[in-house]
Design a protein around this motif. Structure first.
Motif, PDB file in Angstrom:
ATOM      1  N   ALA A  57      26.426  20.810  16.111  1.00 43.19           N
ATOM      2  CA  ALA A  57      26.341  22.106  16.673  1.00 43.19           C
ATOM      3  C   ALA A  57      25.201  22.533  16.392  1.00 43.19           C
ATOM      4  O   ALA A  57      23.845  22.791  17.097  1.00 43.19           O
ATOM      5  CB  ALA A  57      26.438  22.952  15.378  1.00 43.19           C
ATOM      6  N   PRO A  61      23.326  20.638  20.810  1.00 46.99           N
ATOM      7  CA  PRO A  61      24.038  21.722  21.230  1.00 46.99           C
ATOM      8  C   PRO A  61      24.680  22.611  22.192  1.00 46.99           C
ATOM      9  O   PRO A  61      25.465  22.763  22.981  1.00 46.99           O
ATOM     10  CB  PRO A  61      22.855  22.985  20.989  1.00 46.99           C
ATOM     11  CG  PRO A  61      21.809  21.914  20.827  1.00 46.99           C
ATOM     12  CD  PRO A  61      21.928  21.262  20.008  1.00 46.99           C
ATOM     13  N   SER A  65      32.066  20.387  21.845  1.00 50.54           N
ATOM     14  CA  SER A  65      32.042  20.066  20.441  1.00 50.54           C
ATOM     15  C   SER A  65      32.739  18.760  20.953  1.00 50.54           C
ATOM     16  O   SER A  65      33.084  17.735  19.437  1.00 50.54           O
ATOM     17  CB  SER A  65      32.607  21.324  19.699  1.00 50.54           C
ATOM     18  OG  SER A  65      33.238  20.035  18.379  1.00 50.54           O
TER      19      SER A  65
END
Length: 477
Positions: A57, A61, A65
């Motif tokens: 994260a 970014p 994920s």
């Protein structure tokens, strides 16, 4: 300082002792869930991906994920300056986060356990301290349920608190042993406690592994199954701690301070006196060093068994998990067996014989064939037979060579010698791997710990050590 008149003597009849002993056993049953479910199986493999999620994260970014997690190692190779998490201003690799957390937890135990032991002996409020530490640890363990997403720092903090509380409670718990049993009863009581701990920890681990392996059919994600399992360890710890708190009794101490601050100050002074007085008990110190050496070999073999199975034997996770479960349940019978042997042949001889068996086990490890699950199971079975008994009988022996009124302080020294020396065996394995790149040779290097420990224990004149501590020598030692 306020003096208090000693209360009426406690009932020390065989029936009263048995009642306390049965309650005492249950704390081993209660706290073993933390060690097996949290430390041995679930927390490390769960916390590292949580730290990786946080690193993803922060540094990647733009990636989903799931994509970042699956490609994390490759991404870090391409971007060596990225892929870290922040720990109090220091950049740490996610893979190293659990190891760092464990190191901090062990260091804090080394600092605080002697203080805990001195406080327990100085105030005499062992039952209250046992309950306080147990419930702090249980609540922190239950809090691990809330560790998800990128909450790696929460996981690390809760584990450090739980582990410190766990170690503190064990110091107080162990210090009850010489108070609730006669010298003749000591081996049997210690062995039964250790055996029941393996049974309790193994039973909850079996239930949790069942939940984990069937999480899809139960409509749970893998992460949720792990979180429920970790919370269950805290609940188990909290619920079963009620039994020893109802059964155990505080013993009177001659004087104690009237305020908490003065009690802590008095405890520090008492700890200083105990450390200085340790020179008066050279044979107790020799036994402590012997235990430090051979127990370091035991802990290192156990700690590296999973890596040995995967790296040297190329065995899959299923074999490793089932071996862990087998060890838990076989160790129950092993601890009872060695307790029986100690009553028949003597405690010192039984521990020395167990060290010979440990030496044989690590030698045999050299010859276990790659992919041979049955041979690995047989080796794990042999470990389980001697594992609990070696530790339980060592605890019993140590309780014989420490002076009355200083039980918790001396058991804190036993605990920190265990925690503080753990790096020696790990360092030996690391050096062996660096020089040979062979886990077989690394495990065999543990022979030196069992041989040196054997020699030091053989040189310890236990009857003389027991008499020097002011205790009664049992008929068989």
């Amino acid at each position: 300082m306020a003096s208090t008149a000693p209360p009426a003597a406690l009932d020390d009849s065989p029936a009263a002792r048995r009642r306390e002993q049965r309650g005492w056993y249950f704390y081993d049953w209660a706290n073993s869930a933390f060690y097996t479910t949290i430390i041995s199986v679930f927390l490390g493999p769960y916390l590292i991906p949580v730290a990786k999620t946080a690193a993803c994260a922060k540094d990647f970014p733009e990636l989903a994920s799931e994509t970042c997690m699956s490609q994390f190692d490759a991404l870090v190779l391409r971007h060596p300056g990225l892929g870290y998490v922040d720990v109090l201003g220091v950049d740490i690799r996610p893979a190293a986060f659990f190891g760092l957390t464990l190191t901090v937890a062990v260091f804090l135990q080394i600092v605080f356990l002697p203080i805990v032991g001195a406080l327990a002996d100085h105030t005499g409020r062992k039952r209250e301290l046992l309950g306080g530490f147990a419930y702090v640890g249980a609540l922190a363990t239950m809090g691990l349920y809330f560790v998800e997403g990128d909450r790696y720092m929460l996981g690390g903090l809760l584990f450090v608190v739980a582990n410190l509380a766990y170690g503190s409670s064990v110091v107080v718990y162990d210090s009850f042993l010489p108070q609730i049993s006669t010298p003749e009863e000591r081996d049997g009581v210690s062995s039964r406690g250790w055996a029941i701990g393996y049974l309790g920890g193994g039973l909850l681990l079996l239930l949790n592994l069942g939940l984990f392996l069937q999480h899809d059919s139960l409509g749970l994600s893998e992460g949720m199954a792990v979180r429920i399992s970790m919370m269950s360890a805290g609940l188990w710890w909290a619920i079963f701690t009620i039994v020893p708190l109802l059964r155990l009794r505080n013993r009177p101490v001659a004087t104690h301070e009237t305020t908490t601050l003065r009690s802590v100050g008095g405890s520090f002074r008492q700890l200083g006196r105990t450390l200085a007085e340790l020179r008066r008990y050279p044979l107790t110190l020799l036994f402590l060093v012997a235990y430090l050496v051979y127990n370091d070999g035991v802990q290192t073999v156990i700690g590296n068994s999973a890596a040995f199975a995967s790296e040297a034997l190329k065995l899959d996770k299923t074999v490793q998990i089932t071996a862990i479960l087998m060890v838990q349940f076989v160790a129950f019978f092993g601890a009872l067996l060695l307790g029986w042997l100690a009553r028949r042949f003597g405690t010192k001889r039984t521990v020395l014989a167990s060290l010979v068996l440990w030496t044989g086990i690590v030698v045999v490890a050299m010859f276990v064939g790659e992919g041979q699950a049955l041979q690995f199971y047989l080796m794990a079975f042999a470990i389980a037979i001697v594992l609990g008994g070696t530790q339980a009988l060592s605890r019993s022996l140590f309780s014989q060579v420490i002076p009355k009124g200083r039980e918790a302080e001396y058991f804190s020294l036993l605990q920190i010698s265990d925690k503080g020396s753990a790096f020696i065996g790990s360092l030996t394995v690391t050096i062996a791997l660096q020089l040979t790149n062979s886990y077989r040779i690394a495990i065999v290097s543990m022979i030196i710990f069992f041989v040196v420990g054997f020699v030091l224990l053989a040189l310890t004149n236990l009857p003389k050590a027991i008499r020097a501590a002011g205790n009664e020598v049992p008929s068989r030692i």
